[in-house]
Design a protein around this motif. Structure first.
Motif, PDB file in Angstrom:
ATOM      1  N   GLY A  45       0.812  -1.206   0.000  1.00  0.00           N
ATOM      2  CA  GLY A  45       0.000   0.000   0.000  1.00  0.00           C
ATOM      3  C   GLY A  45       0.849   1.262   0.000  1.00  0.00           C
ATOM      4  O   GLY A  45       0.577   2.218  -0.734  1.00  0.00           O
ATOM      5  N   ALA A  57       2.197   1.805  -3.358  1.00  0.00           N
ATOM      6  CA  ALA A  57       1.174   2.322  -4.259  1.00  0.00           C
ATOM      7  C   ALA A  57       0.985   3.820  -4.047  1.00  0.00           C
ATOM      8  O   ALA A  57       0.856   4.578  -5.008  1.00  0.00           O
ATOM      9  CB  ALA A  57      -0.144   1.586  -4.019  1.00  0.00           C
ATOM     10  N   TRP A  58       1.001   4.223  -2.806  1.00  0.00           N
ATOM     11  CA  TRP A  58       0.906   5.650  -2.516  1.00  0.00           C
ATOM     12  C   TRP A  58       2.043   6.414  -3.187  1.00  0.00           C
ATOM     13  O   TRP A  58       1.815   7.437  -3.837  1.00  0.00           O
ATOM     14  CB  TRP A  58       0.955   5.884  -1.010  1.00  0.00           C
ATOM     15  CG  TRP A  58      -0.398   5.939  -0.402  1.00  0.00           C
ATOM     16  CD1 TRP A  58      -1.044   4.960   0.258  1.00  0.00           C
ATOM     17  CD2 TRP A  58      -1.279   7.051  -0.437  1.00  0.00           C
ATOM     18  NE1 TRP A  58      -2.273   5.356   0.638  1.00  0.00           N
ATOM     19  CE2 TRP A  58      -2.461   6.659   0.228  1.00  0.00           C
ATOM     20  CE3 TRP A  58      -1.225   8.328  -0.969  1.00  0.00           C
ATOM     21  CZ2 TRP A  58      -3.547   7.495   0.382  1.00  0.00           C
ATOM     22  CZ3 TRP A  58      -2.305   9.165  -0.811  1.00  0.00           C
ATOM     23  CH2 TRP A  58      -3.457   8.756  -0.149  1.00  0.00           C
ATOM     24  N   VAL A 117       1.496   6.676  -6.866  1.00  0.00           N
ATOM     25  CA  VAL A 117       0.438   7.604  -7.265  1.00  0.00           C
ATOM     26  C   VAL A 117       0.893   9.038  -7.097  1.00  0.00           C
ATOM     27  O   VAL A 117       0.673   9.889  -7.973  1.00  0.00           O
ATOM     28  CB  VAL A 117      -0.834   7.319  -6.444  1.00  0.00           C
ATOM     29  CG1 VAL A 117      -1.848   8.436  -6.644  1.00  0.00           C
ATOM     30  CG2 VAL A 117      -1.425   5.993  -6.857  1.00  0.00           C
ATOM     31  N   VAL A 122       1.044  11.734  -9.986  1.00  0.00           N
ATOM     32  CA  VAL A 122       0.315  13.006  -9.925  1.00  0.00           C
ATOM     33  C   VAL A 122       1.261  14.167 -10.178  1.00  0.00           C
ATOM     34  O   VAL A 122       0.929  15.124 -10.894  1.00  0.00           O
ATOM     35  CB  VAL A 122      -0.381  13.149  -8.555  1.00  0.00           C
ATOM     36  CG1 VAL A 122      -0.874  14.579  -8.356  1.00  0.00           C
ATOM     37  CG2 VAL A 122      -1.537  12.182  -8.478  1.00  0.00           C
ATOM     38  N   LEU A 163       1.887  14.265 -13.768  1.00  0.00           N
ATOM     39  CA  LEU A 163       0.695  14.750 -14.449  1.00  0.00           C
ATOM     40  C   LEU A 163       0.560  16.260 -14.266  1.00  0.00           C
ATOM     41  O   LEU A 163       0.251  16.994 -15.211  1.00  0.00           O
ATOM     42  CB  LEU A 163      -0.529  14.036 -13.862  1.00  0.00           C
ATOM     43  CG  LEU A 163      -1.768  14.030 -14.730  1.00  0.00           C
ATOM     44  CD1 LEU A 163      -1.494  13.244 -15.992  1.00  0.00           C
ATOM     45  CD2 LEU A 163      -2.918  13.388 -13.954  1.00  0.00           C
ATOM     46  N   VAL A 207       2.796  18.066 -16.490  1.00  0.00           N
ATOM     47  CA  VAL A 207       2.291  18.127 -17.868  1.00  0.00           C
ATOM     48  C   VAL A 207       1.139  19.114 -17.972  1.00  0.00           C
ATOM     49  O   VAL A 207       1.068  19.924 -18.895  1.00  0.00           O
ATOM     50  CB  VAL A 207       1.852  16.723 -18.324  1.00  0.00           C
ATOM     51  CG1 VAL A 207       1.155  16.799 -19.666  1.00  0.00           C
ATOM     52  CG2 VAL A 207       3.041  15.806 -18.394  1.00  0.00           C
ATOM     53  N   ALA A 208       0.245  19.062 -16.966  1.00  0.00           N
ATOM     54  CA  ALA A 208      -0.955  19.878 -17.045  1.00  0.00           C
ATOM     55  C   ALA A 208      -0.624  21.363 -16.914  1.00  0.00           C
ATOM     56  O   ALA A 208      -1.235  22.202 -17.585  1.00  0.00           O
ATOM     57  CB  ALA A 208      -1.935  19.459 -15.946  1.00  0.00           C
ATOM     58  N   ARG A 252       2.076  22.828 -17.691  1.00  0.00           N
ATOM     59  CA  ARG A 252       2.942  23.344 -18.756  1.00  0.00           C
ATOM     60  C   ARG A 252       2.067  24.125 -19.742  1.00  0.00           C
ATOM     61  O   ARG A 252       1.052  23.619 -20.218  1.00  0.00           O
ATOM     62  CB  ARG A 252       3.628  22.176 -19.455  1.00  0.00           C
ATOM     63  CG  ARG A 252       4.747  22.566 -20.372  1.00  0.00           C
ATOM     64  CD  ARG A 252       5.548  21.322 -20.707  1.00  0.00           C
ATOM     65  NE  ARG A 252       4.641  20.258 -21.173  1.00  0.00           N
ATOM     66  CZ  ARG A 252       4.370  20.034 -22.468  1.00  0.00           C
ATOM     67  NH1 ARG A 252       4.925  20.766 -23.386  1.00  0.00           N
ATOM     68  NH2 ARG A 252       3.533  19.075 -22.817  1.00  0.00           N
TER      69      ARG A 252
END
Lengths: 200, 97, 761
Positions: C740, C743-744, C747, C751, C754, C757-758, C760
């Motif tokens: 777990g 996984a954190w 993620v 993020v 992401l 990218v967002a 930019r």
């Protein structure tokens, strides 16, 4: 684009999202699995609305029909539905954290999505899929690239399935069980649980 | 409808991620992974409306991989359960070095 | 091979170097036995491989093998062991151990095979050299015969081939190296036969000859440099041949380090040459040199760096200090490497690059001055040494100084001539001293005495015991002293005569050195050389008198065991004695009524003619003195002076020296004072180097670099180690083993990506 089409589309989309939300919050694995099946069905409808009728069909067959059944089978095999096995979630903080992350991500996507421009040069003319489906049926346009352009990937995938079958059988054996009824002498093959426990 | 599909896809994916991060039941985590894969499939299908049938071919591959994964993963879960009598992921930390 | 030669010719033509016949007639040596010149170095290399294999095989087995393999103290040198510093070692307890070791270790198990292989390859190489020489005499080529074997360093503009060059100069050197080398190999059979490291010895000796031949045959500076470094390596290996004795190993290191300083100069010179002339081929350099004005600063600097390399290899001031210590090696090694061949490599290199030195009168004068000062300096030290090999070592340095004077004065032929005759008589002297040491050591061995077998105070009266050696050593002494008609007379006289001639009027006398005009400087050089020649006669006579004449001081019991060395050792001595006696007629001067005269000068004319002419006259310079006519009467007069000086030296030595006053080293020695003391301690140069260079360097290393800088660097390294240990601890804490958590992390990372990218735009 007809209003009916849009209505149906949004309905199935919302059903999928809501079902997913219910799915992740269920304590009981059986209930969760059933809600997930609901998501699968909704997605299947969306695929059909998006002119992917064949995929919609195998979505129902493979996911809802096969994979989810295996899940349920395992849940019942292990008797995970009984109260002692109902494992709780991790508490409030992970929920808040992951929920916050998810909201931030979604917000970013929402902000970003309108600004994404499809690459025009690669775009097909509108209605191409509809026309192709009408002309050749739902299966042939998918099958042709699958068996020509992506033949190698297809073959490799078949090997992957074979490996998965073998792996599942090996892992699922009880300790010391022999294949094909050879039977005498324990432990000639190392059981999966031994591997998992002793880390070998 | 492509944009809406992508939005739904993103939401479903996020829900799957939340499930993976918050749940402790191995089976449910597994199902959340399946949900994420489905969300991706939705994106593929949506894009295939713009770019052709290749997206649908990829969905077939994803489904195959998901099936294989389910078979092996569930077998692993069975093996773990057989030994530990639980599928609680917090109780399973074999990866600890 | 034919193709490659043509290819080489074509390349030379492209470089504008083109003394090799292009397109038209092939080189006169083409198709003759000269094409086999690659076999000259390869034969000794083969010997090295075979003997090395024997040494390794012998070491691998149990039994009498290489001492290094057996672990017992390896001074096990039954017949020559005590080749060490004359002072302080005689009679120390270690010597007893030495004898004990000698009693245990017999000859090497493969000694017989090594006996055959070692000298045989040299004899074969010498035979081949003679055949090539005959072909060369017939063809009389005016240009070098160059064979390109393969491209060695093709890097952009730097095109270096593994190529050999055969001309009159390299031919002369090849004959000396293989001829004298073969004799010394044969002598070694007798001298080293009982040594447990016998095959290893021959392996090194063969390897040395290989590198020496590469050195003289190389067609460009890098190939020569390979040989140059290789002979340095072999010198190091052979000086430290009995490496289990600390002093020997240290002597080897000293030689190696002193040579490295010189090699630094060689390398810099090569870099400069390539940077300025764009070629390192000798033919290319010769062609490029024609386009350079004499006295250009670049050429002078390049030549000075080359000179630094030569002073290292040829043991000239300031880098001479390694050569006396190099006597720690076996005596035949001293004869071959540290007298006859390797140490003359510096002289060879100056002659080989004479086209450059001719353009730099300043550098040439520097060569001259260094040579003259070294000649006198070493000769004075030689006056007061007691170790027979040390005397010869300083004598070698002194004679090398004469050669430097010659090549510096542009008397390249005289330099090479002296090189050749010196190879004869100095090899003879060393081998003769080896024979004496052999006899002395055998005598001391018989009586288990620990006295020093190399100290002349322990000798005396050996004339009756070793008559053959005595006669031959006298021949060599007369030759080196410069008594007329012996080999050294002609060569030394030619050097002195040429220097005098150059002083009277030449490009060199027109030039100046550090503000001193060349003419007076050369007269001074001439005077210094005369003084050195005088001292040479004295110290050599002293050596002979103390060793062979007077009463015997070896000891009563020991004297009975003194006898002549076996034939395998005296044989080479006899050959060298003959060469020392008549070697001078290689190049007897024109005024002597013996025909034919000036053979060597005419032989070397194609190689050195141009450079000699440039330094002899002052071509093109307005108002320069006309090239002096070679005046036969003056030449004869100068020769008379040189001969008189030599005779005077011998007479002074005979009259003044009292061998009866000497006491063996086991008795207390009379105190020496004043200048004698300074001379006995070699002007305290080693001590001065130690104070001025070595100790400050060590102190700097120890206090600043080690304690200070090293501490700092260690601190930084340790800091980084601590830092990363901390990072590792933190990282390992992250490894909870819980999926777990992973996984954190995944993620969160996704993020972040992401988000990047967002956001930019």
């Amino acid at each position: 684009m007809s209003l009916f089409y849009q209505f149906v589309f949004y309905v199935f989309g919302l059903v999928a999202v809501v079902s997913a939300c219910i799915f992740v919050t269920r304590k009981s694995p059986v209930a969760a699995a059933l809600w997930l099946v609901n998501v699968m069905f909704s997605l299947s409808a969306l695929y059909i609305l998006l002119d992917a009728q064949f995929i919609g069909a195998i979505q129902v067959l493979v996911y809802a029909g096969a994979i989810m059944v295996v899940f349920l089978f395992v849940i019942m095999l292990l008797n995970l539905g009984q109260p002692g096995q109902l494992v709780d979630t991790r508490g409030v903080l992970p929920w808040l954290g992951s929920g916050g992350v998810a909201i931030v991500v979604l917000a970013a996507v929402l902000v970003r999505l309108p600004r994404i421009e499809a690459v025009d040069a690669l775009q097909l003319p509108p209605e191409t899929l509809e026309v192709a489906t009408r002309a050749a049926g739902a299966v042939a346009p998918v099958a042709t690239p699958l068996f020509t352009t992506y033949l190698l990937a297809f073959e490799v995938t078949s090997v992957l399935l074979l490996v998965a079958v073998v792996g599942a059988v090996v892992l699922g054996r009880r300790r010391g069980e022999m294949m094909g009824g050879g039977g005498h002498g324990r432990g000639e093959l190392v059981g999966a649980d031994e591997v998992l426990v002793h880390g070998r | 409808m492509v944009a809406e599909s992508l939005f739904f896809s993103a939401v479903l994916f996020a829900v799957g991620v939340i499930g993976v991060l918050t749940r402790r039941n191995a089976i449910i985590i597994f199902m959340c992974v399946e949900l994420m894969l489905n969300a991706v499939n939705l994106s593929f299908i949506a894009f295939s409306r713009l770019y052709g049938f290749a997206g649908q071919v990829f969905v077939i591959f994803v489904m195959t991989v998901a099936a294989a994964e389910a078979a092996v993963g569930l077998a692993i879960i069975i093996a773990i359960f057989r030994h530990r009598q639980t599928v609680n992921m917090t109780a399973i930390n074999l990866l600890k070095g | 091979m034919l193709l490659e030669t043509v290819h080489g010719a074509a390349r030379a033509a492209i470089q504008g170097a083109a003394p090799v016949a292009v397109g038209g007639a092939p080189h006169p040596l083409q198709g003759t036995v000269a094409q086999w010149m690659w076999a000259l170095p390869l034969l000794p290399l083969l010997g090295f491989a075979l003997n090395g294999a024997l040494a390794v095989l012998g070491a691998a087995r149990i039994g009498p093998g290489d001492p290094s393999a057996e672990g017992h103290e390896a001074h096990a040198t039954p017949n020559v062991g005590n080749e060490r510093e004359p002072t302080g070692h005689a009679g120390d307890p270690e010597a007893g151990h030495l004898e004990g070791g000698a009693a245990q270790a017999g000859p090497h198990r493969f000694a017989a095979a090594a006996t055959v292989i070692g000298p045989l390859v040299l004899l074969a190489a010498f035979g081949l050299a003679v055949a090539i020489w005959a072909a060369m005499v017939q063809a009389a080529p005016s240009t070098p015969f160059i064979e390109h074997y393969f491209a060695w360093m093709p890097v952009g503009d730097l095109q270096i081939d593994a190529a050999f060059q055969l001309d009159q100069l390299s031919m002369t050197l090849v004959l000396v190296i293989t001829g004298v080398g073969a004799l010394i190999h044969i002598f070694s059979v007798g001298y080293m036969r009982q040594d447990p490291g016998y095959p290893r010895y021959f392996a090194y000796l063969n390897l040395f000859v290989f590198f020496m031949l590469v050195l003289v045959l190389g067609a460009n500076l890098p190939v020569t440099f390979v040989g140059w470094e290789g002979v340095g390596l072999c010198s190091y290996l052979l000086i430290g041949f009995w490496y289990s004795d600390r002093a020997n190993a240290d002597a080897g290191k000293k030689a190696f380090i002193a040579n490295r300083i010189g090699d630094f100069g060689f390398l810099i010179a090569m870099f400069l040459l390539f940077a300025n002339l764009g070629t390192l081929e000798y033919t290319g350099l010769a062609a490029a040199a024609q386009g350079i004005a004499p006295g250009t600063a670049v050429v002078t600097v390049t030549c000075l760096f080359l000179l630094l390399g030569c002073t290292g290899k040829s043991a000239q001031i300031p880098l001479y200090v390694w050569l006396p210590d190099a006597m720690a090696g076996p005596t035949p090694v001293s004869a071959l490497i540290h007298a006859a061949t390797m140490v003359t490599a510096g002289v060879y290199l100056v002659v080989r690059t004479s086209m450059l030195f001719a353009l730099a009168p300043g550098a040439s004068l520097t060569v001259c001055v260094i040579g003259a000062v070294t000649a006198l300096f070493a000769a004075t030290i030689g006056l007061k040494q007691w170790d027979i090999k040390k005397v010869l070592a300083y004598s070698t340095i002194s004679q090398l100084g004469f050669m430097f004077v010659a090549v510096g004065a542009g008397a390249y032929v005289a330099g090479i001539f002296h090189l050749v005759t010196h190879a004869f008589f100095k090899a003879l002297l060393f081998l003769g001293s080896g024979s004496v040491i052999y006899a002395m050591h055998a005598a001391y061995h018989e009586t288990h005495s620990h006295d020093d077998a190399q100290d002349m105070r322990n000798m005396g009266g050996l004339r009756t015991k070793m008559p053959v050696t005595w006669v031959l050593m006298w021949i060599a002494t007369l030759a080196i002293a410069g008594i007329p008609l012996f080999a050294g007379f002609f060569s030394k006289d030619e050097i002195l005569g040429t220097v005098f001639e150059r002083a009277r009027g030449s490009a060199l006398s027109e030039a100046s050195w550090l503000g001193i005009p060349g003419g007076p400087l050369l007269y001074a050089v001439y005077a210094i050389c005369l003084a050195a020649a005088f001292l040479t006669a004295i110290y050599m006579t002293r050596l002979m008198i103390y060793t062979f004449h007077g009463a015997n001081r070896t000891g009563e019991r020991e004297a009975a065991h003194l006898r002549e060395a076996p034939m395998v050792m005296t044989g080479p001595l006899i050959v060298l004695g003959a060469l020392s006696a008549v070697g001078g007629f290689l190049n007897d001067p024109a005024w002597l009524p013996i025909a034919p005269s000036d053979l060597l000068a005419r032989w070397l004319e194609p190689v050195t003619g141009r450079a000699t002419a440039m330094l002899a006259g002052a071509p093109g310079a307005p108002g320069a003195a006309a090239p002096t006519e070679a005046d036969p009467r003056l030449a004869a007069m100068l020769a008379g002076i040189a001969a008189a000086i030599a005779v005077l030296g011998i007479v002074v030595a005979v009259v003044r020296l009292k061998p009866g006053a000497l006491r063996p080293t086991r008795d207390p020695q009379p105190a020496v004072t004043g200048i004698e003391r300074v001379l006995e301690h070699k002007y305290y140069v080693d001590e001065a180097y130690d104070r001025v260079i070595i100790q400050p360097t060590v102190a700097l290393s120890r206090n600043v670099l080690w304690r200070g800088l090293d501490g700092l660097i260690d601190g930084i390294v340790n800091l980084s180690a601590h830092l990363w240990r901390w990072v590792g601890a933190a990282g390992s804490a992250l490894q909870t083993g819980e999926v777990g958590a992973y996984a954190w992390a995944l993620v969160v990372g996704a993020v972040i990506m992401l988000g990047a990218v967002a956001l930019r735009t």
